[in-house]
Scaffold this motif. Structure first.
Motif, PDB file in Angstrom:
ATOM      1  N   ASN A   1       0.812  -1.223   0.000  1.00 24.74           N
ATOM      2  CA  ASN A   1       0.000   0.000   0.000  1.00 24.74           C
ATOM      3  C   ASN A   1       0.844   1.270   0.000  1.00 24.74           C
ATOM      4  N   TYR A   2       2.141   1.119   0.274  1.00 22.56           N
ATOM      5  CA  TYR A   2       3.010   2.293   0.378  1.00 22.56           C
ATOM      6  C   TYR A   2       4.116   2.301  -0.679  1.00 22.56           C
ATOM      7  N   TRP A   3       4.163   1.294  -1.541  1.00 16.78           N
ATOM      8  CA  TRP A   3       5.281   1.209  -2.489  1.00 16.78           C
ATOM      9  C   TRP A   3       5.459   2.469  -3.314  1.00 16.78           C
ATOM     10  N   GLU A   4       4.360   3.037  -3.797  1.00 15.35           N
ATOM     11  CA  GLU A   4       4.494   4.202  -4.693  1.00 15.35           C
ATOM     12  C   GLU A   4       5.117   5.402  -3.995  1.00 15.35           C
ATOM     13  N   SER A   5       5.049   5.447  -2.673  1.00 15.39           N
ATOM     14  CA  SER A   5       5.594   6.590  -1.937  1.00 15.39           C
ATOM     15  C   SER A   5       7.058   6.404  -1.541  1.00 15.39           C
ATOM     16  N   LEU A   6       7.595   5.220  -1.763  1.00 18.13           N
ATOM     17  CA  LEU A   6       8.954   4.926  -1.316  1.00 18.13           C
ATOM     18  C   LEU A   6      10.016   5.460  -2.266  1.00 18.13           C
ATOM     19  N   SER A   7       9.661   5.630  -3.547  1.00 20.57           N
ATOM     20  CA  SER A   7      10.609   6.118  -4.539  1.00 20.57           C
ATOM     21  C   SER A   7       9.844   6.669  -5.724  1.00 20.57           C
ATOM     22  N   SER A   8      10.439   7.668  -6.365  1.00 20.20           N
ATOM     23  CA  SER A   8       9.811   8.202  -7.581  1.00 20.20           C
ATOM     24  C   SER A   8       9.798   7.155  -8.688  1.00 20.20           C
ATOM     25  N   GLU A   9      10.668   6.154  -8.566  1.00 16.23           N
ATOM     26  CA  GLU A   9      10.708   5.079  -9.555  1.00 16.23           C
ATOM     27  C   GLU A   9       9.538   4.116  -9.406  1.00 16.23           C
ATOM     28  N   TYR A  10       8.812   4.207  -8.277  1.00 16.99           N
ATOM     29  CA  TYR A  10       7.766   3.226  -7.966  1.00 16.99           C
ATOM     30  C   TYR A  10       6.355   3.770  -8.196  1.00 16.99           C
ATOM     31  N   LYS A  11       6.226   4.871  -8.907  1.00 18.60           N
ATOM     32  CA  LYS A  11       4.913   5.500  -9.069  1.00 18.60           C
ATOM     33  C   LYS A  11       3.894   4.565  -9.704  1.00 18.60           C
ATOM     34  N   ALA A  12       4.328   3.714 -10.611  1.00 22.70           N
ATOM     35  CA  ALA A  12       3.388   2.806 -11.280  1.00 22.70           C
ATOM     36  C   ALA A  12       2.697   1.864 -10.299  1.00 22.70           C
ATOM     37  N   CYS A  13       3.330   1.607  -9.157  1.00 24.16           N
ATOM     38  CA  CYS A  13       2.733   0.703  -8.163  1.00 24.16           C
ATOM     39  C   CYS A  13       1.387   1.230  -7.660  1.00 24.16           C
ATOM     40  N   GLY A  14       1.212   2.562  -7.700  1.00 23.31           N
ATOM     41  CA  GLY A  14      -0.044   3.142  -7.247  1.00 23.31           C
ATOM     42  C   GLY A  14      -0.846   3.803  -8.346  1.00 23.31           C
ATOM     43  N   LYS A  15      -0.152   4.320  -9.360  1.00 19.46           N
ATOM     44  CA  LYS A  15      -0.821   5.068 -10.418  1.00 19.46           C
ATOM     45  C   LYS A  15      -1.075   4.227 -11.675  1.00 19.46           C
ATOM     46  N   GLY A  16      -0.437   3.074 -11.782  1.00 21.75           N
ATOM     47  CA  GLY A  16      -0.579   2.253 -12.978  1.00 21.75           C
ATOM     48  C   GLY A  16      -1.988   1.700 -13.121  1.00 21.75           C
ATOM     49  N   THR A  17      -2.416   1.486 -14.357  1.00 25.27           N
ATOM     50  CA  THR A  17      -3.763   0.961 -14.611  1.00 25.27           C
ATOM     51  C   THR A  17      -3.750  -0.469 -15.133  1.00 25.27           C
ATOM     52  N   ASN A  18      -2.551  -0.995 -15.420  1.00 24.64           N
ATOM     53  CA  ASN A  18      -2.415  -2.368 -15.914  1.00 24.64           C
ATOM     54  C   ASN A  18      -1.494  -3.155 -14.983  1.00 24.64           C
ATOM     55  N   GLN A  19      -1.891  -3.256 -13.743  1.00 20.21           N
ATOM     56  CA  GLN A  19      -1.038  -3.849 -12.731  1.00 20.21           C
ATOM     57  C   GLN A  19      -1.317  -5.342 -12.526  1.00 20.21           C
ATOM     58  N   SER A  20      -0.330  -6.030 -11.988  1.00 19.87           N
ATOM     59  CA  SER A  20      -0.411  -7.460 -11.677  1.00 19.87           C
ATOM     60  C   SER A  20      -0.091  -7.665 -10.191  1.00 19.87           C
ATOM     61  N   PRO A  21      -0.623  -8.764  -9.620  1.00 21.49           N
ATOM     62  CA  PRO A  21      -1.367  -9.872 -10.225  1.00 21.49           C
ATOM     63  C   PRO A  21      -2.860  -9.560 -10.320  1.00 21.49           C
ATOM     64  N   ILE A  22      -3.590 -10.476 -10.962  1.00 23.20           N
ATOM     65  CA  ILE A  22      -5.043 -10.324 -11.076  1.00 23.20           C
ATOM     66  C   ILE A  22      -5.718 -11.649 -10.743  1.00 23.20           C
ATOM     67  N   ASP A  23      -7.021 -11.568 -10.514  1.00 23.43           N
ATOM     68  CA  ASP A  23      -7.835 -12.780 -10.432  1.00 23.43           C
ATOM     69  C   ASP A  23      -8.338 -13.090 -11.836  1.00 23.43           C
ATOM     70  N   ILE A  24      -8.084 -14.306 -12.306  1.00 26.47           N
ATOM     71  CA  ILE A  24      -8.512 -14.702 -13.646  1.00 26.47           C
ATOM     72  C   ILE A  24      -9.881 -15.356 -13.527  1.00 26.47           C
ATOM     73  N   GLU A  25     -10.903 -14.645 -13.957  1.00 23.94           N
ATOM     74  CA  GLU A  25     -12.264 -15.169 -13.887  1.00 23.94           C
ATOM     75  C   GLU A  25     -12.578 -15.895 -15.189  1.00 23.94           C
ATOM     76  N   THR A  26     -12.888 -17.178 -15.075  1.00 28.73           N
ATOM     77  CA  THR A  26     -13.160 -17.983 -16.271  1.00 28.73           C
ATOM     78  C   THR A  26     -14.641 -18.106 -16.572  1.00 28.73           C
TER      79      THR A  26
END
Length: 277
Positions: free
Chosen positions: A60-85
């Motif tokens: 929950n805090y990864w994006e705040s730990l480094s400017s390199e980690y912004k995708a951890c909170g701002k990304g829209t195509n993040q993993s992992p996911i639940d694969i619903e079949t």
């Protein structure tokens, strides 16, 4: 699907940012299988900031730990996911040509405090070809419990085989593991499990082809690395056929890397495809 059953070596990852350099290994005597010792490991891409799976350095805090980690909170195509079949109409079929050419290779063993992983000594010796595009196997990692789920079902273990092509595009094969029979191929790997955090002063050379299921079908989607920096544009191929590991084997990994799975991320507008070879 073409599945080249040469010696497919694997150990145990995490993010593909690191491939490694080693001194020449010397063989150790008196051990089951091939066990080697080496002197040092050098990460090509250093970790930007400390992170973990709990507390103020948790997901929950990864994006705040480094400017390199912004995708951890701002990304829209993040993993992992639940694969619903279900419903089946929600998963589209996709024909792709997938070929493995994995060969016997030495892998170093490392427990980097958060992930138990193995790093390849020879990047050119193990390749995966997807639609005529070659990807080299860099690392293999274990996450426990699984990061991906299928229809909400979590598995005790997830093995991630991390690949990269010449354009530094990443592809990860995910193999889920369930409790059952002992995996005789991985029995040798467990000898190399470090007893404490840090790089284990050994490497292992063995055939783990049988670890991979037949892969009659897989689920694929566009996602991200599941660890900082959470880089997107990663192609995931998740096996829908779990392998079997014994309770003892699963417990051994959990002692080294416990609770190192990132929470499920929102699917958003992404499609999940079932790959039909």
């Amino acid at each position: 699907m073409k599945h080249t059953k040469r010696a497919f070596v694997l150990l145990i990852v995490t993010f593909l940012i690191a491939s490694v350099g080693f001194s020449y290994p010397a063989q150790a005597a008196g051990s089951e299988g091939e066990t080697f010792f080496y002197k040092e490991q050098t990460l090509l891409t250093p970790i930007k900031a400390e992170w973990s799976y709990e507390g103020k350095e948790g997901p929950n805090y990864w994006e705040s730990l480094s400017s390199e980690y912004k995708a951890c909170g701002k990304g829209t195509n993040q993993s992992p996911i639940d694969i619903e079949t279900e419903p089946k109409s929600s998963v589209k079929e996709l024909e792709q040509e997938l070929e493995f050419d994995y060969n016997e290779t030495i892998y170093s063993v490392e427990d980097n405090d958060e992930i138990f992983q193995a790093n390849s000594f020879d990047l050119d010796n193990n390749t995966l070809t997807l639609n005529e595009e070659d990807y080299r196997l860099h690392q293999v990692a274990l996450h426990t419990p699984s990061e991906h789920t299928i229809d909400g079902e979590e598995y005790p273990l997830e093995i991630q085989l991390v690949h990269e092509n010449d354009d530094e595009e990443q592809l990860i094969i995910s193999v889920l593991a369930d409790e059952g029979k002992e995996d005789t191929v991985l029995k040798k790997v467990w000898m190399a499990l470090p007893k404490a955090d840090g790089v284990a002063n050994r490497a292992v050379d063995f055939d783990a082809t049988e670890l991979i299921p037949e892969l009659d079908s897989l689920y694929t989607y566009e996602g991200s690395l599941t660890t900082p920096p959470c880089t997107e544009n990663v192609t995931w191929l998740v096996s829908d056929e779990p392998i079997s590991l014994s309770e003892e084997q699963i417990n051994a990994v959990q002692k080294v890397s416990s609770e190192n799975n990132r929470p499920i991320q929102e699917l958003n507008n992404r499609d999940i495809f079932k790959v039909i070879p």
